[in-house]
Design an enzyme around this catalytic site. Structure first.
Site, short mmCIF file in Angstrom:
data_model
loop_
_atom_site.label_atom_id
_atom_site.label_comp_id
_atom_site.label_asym_id
_atom_site.label_seq_id
_atom_site.Cartn_x
_atom_site.Cartn_y
_atom_site.Cartn_z
N ASN A 40 0.90 -1.09 -0.03
CA ASN A 40 -0.11 -0.08 -0.03
C ASN A 40 0.86 1.17 0.06
OD1 ASN A 40 -2.98 -0.48 0.25
ND2 ASN A 40 -2.45 -1.94 1.69
N MET A 59 4.50 -6.46 10.26
CA MET A 59 4.05 -7.77 10.46
C MET A 59 4.75 -8.22 12.19
SD MET A 59 2.14 -8.67 8.26
CE MET A 59 1.89 -10.36 8.54
N LEU A 108 3.24 -3.91 17.88
CA LEU A 108 3.77 -2.94 18.51
C LEU A 108 3.64 -3.16 19.91
CD1 LEU A 108 2.59 -0.16 15.94
CD2 LEU A 108 5.04 -0.60 16.51
N ASN A 162 -4.16 1.67 10.77
CA ASN A 162 -3.80 0.55 9.95
C ASN A 162 -4.67 0.17 8.98
OD1 ASN A 162 -2.24 -2.13 9.38
ND2 ASN A 162 -3.77 -3.06 10.73
N HIS A 220 -6.55 -3.22 7.39
CA HIS A 220 -6.67 -4.47 7.50
C HIS A 220 -7.55 -5.06 6.18
CE1 HIS A 220 -6.87 -8.33 9.53
NE2 HIS A 220 -8.09 -8.45 9.16
N ASP A 275 -6.37 -5.28 15.74
CA ASP A 275 -7.45 -5.21 14.75
C ASP A 275 -8.61 -4.58 15.46
OD1 ASP A 275 -5.75 -5.94 12.77
OD2 ASP A 275 -6.30 -7.91 12.76
N ALA A 305 -8.70 -2.19 -3.70
CA ALA A 305 -9.74 -1.43 -3.09
C ALA A 305 -8.84 -0.87 -2.11
CB ALA A 305 -10.62 -2.09 -2.37
N GLU A 306 -7.81 -1.44 -1.58
CA GLU A 306 -7.16 -0.99 -0.42
C GLU A 306 -6.18 0.44 -0.93
OE1 GLU A 306 -4.50 -3.59 1.80
OE2 GLU A 306 -6.00 -5.16 1.63
C1 GRF Z 1 -2.40 -5.87 3.01
O1 GRF Z 1 -3.45 -6.91 2.66
C2 GRF Z 1 -2.72 -5.17 4.16
O2 GRF Z 1 -4.38 -5.08 4.31
C3 GRF Z 1 -2.34 -5.81 5.27
O3 GRF Z 1 -0.92 -6.23 4.78
C4 GRF Z 1 -1.17 -6.54 3.43
C5 GRF Z 1 -0.01 -6.06 2.46
O4 GRF Z 1 1.13 -6.56 3.14
N1 GRF Z 1 -2.29 -5.23 6.37
P1 GRF Z 1 2.47 -6.27 2.29
O5 GRF Z 1 2.33 -4.96 1.95
O6 GRF Z 1 2.17 -7.10 0.87
O7 GRF Z 1 3.68 -6.68 2.88
#
Ligand code: GRF
Length: 183
Positions: free
Chosen positions: A17, A85, A88, A102, A104, A140, A168-169
């Protein structure tokens, strides 16, 4: 002085993103991309877009202490997680309360945690989507800022569905962040 329009993006991997957040920035500026993985592929993308980066591999407390210094140096006022990942620490979240967002890949509160798309398919749901939310100590579960719905289509597998939700994100996250830094 921290400025809430100066945003740091936290990534652990490709930060899929991140490009959308940088290129779609309106009312905010991505002033730093930070990672707990020195080889996170998204760091190269950030550098190619001219955004300063910070990367450091250490146990969580040491990483967060170093991150804090970098955030201060760059006068960051808002943190946007993009595929970060690592959970925190409660102390970090408390210091940044109301200033970490964040995204999700589900319609929260449905499907918190990992493996969301397989769970959507297994439940036979016709609609899924993505959610931008504030980060709180509980995974979350912070205040929802914005959501977008995405239809599940016949023949979808998790990869196809993930790709459609990710599209969509890319639209939702920059728009929600623009609105958030103004509020
Ligand atoms: C996305 O699906 C987002 O919603 C989630 O992490 C995913 C992207 O991970 N929080 P990355 O950027 O491909 O590592």
């Amino acid at each position: 002085m921290a400025d809430r329009r100066r945003v740091a993006i936290l990534i652990s991997g490709r930060g899929s993103n991140m490009r959308a957040l940088i290129e779609g920035a309106q009312g905010y500026e991505v002033a730093l991309v930070a990672s707990n993985k020195v080889h996170a592929p998204g760091l190269d993308v950030a550098r190619s877009l001219g955004v300063p980066t910070f990367a450091f591999e250490a146990p969580r407390d040491g990483f967060e202490a170093a991150l804090e210094r970098s955030l201060t140096d760059h006068r960051i006022g808002t943190i946007a997680l993009a595929g970060y990942m690592r959970i925190l620490s409660p102390a970090f979240i408390a210091r940044w309360r109301g200033r970490i967002v964040n995204i999700h890949p589900s319609l929260l509160p449905r499907h918190k945690g990992l493996d969301t798309h397989n769970r959507v398919l297994a439940a036979g749901e016709a609609v899924t989507g993505c959610t931008v939310h504030l980060v709180s100590e509980e995974l979350d579960s912070g205040e929802v800022l914005a959501q977008a719905e995405v239809p599940v289509e016949p023949g979808d597998d998790a990869a196809r569905l993930a790709a459609r939700v990710l599209n969509a994100e890319h639209a939702l996250y920059p728009a929600a962040l623009s609105e958030f830094v103004r509020r």
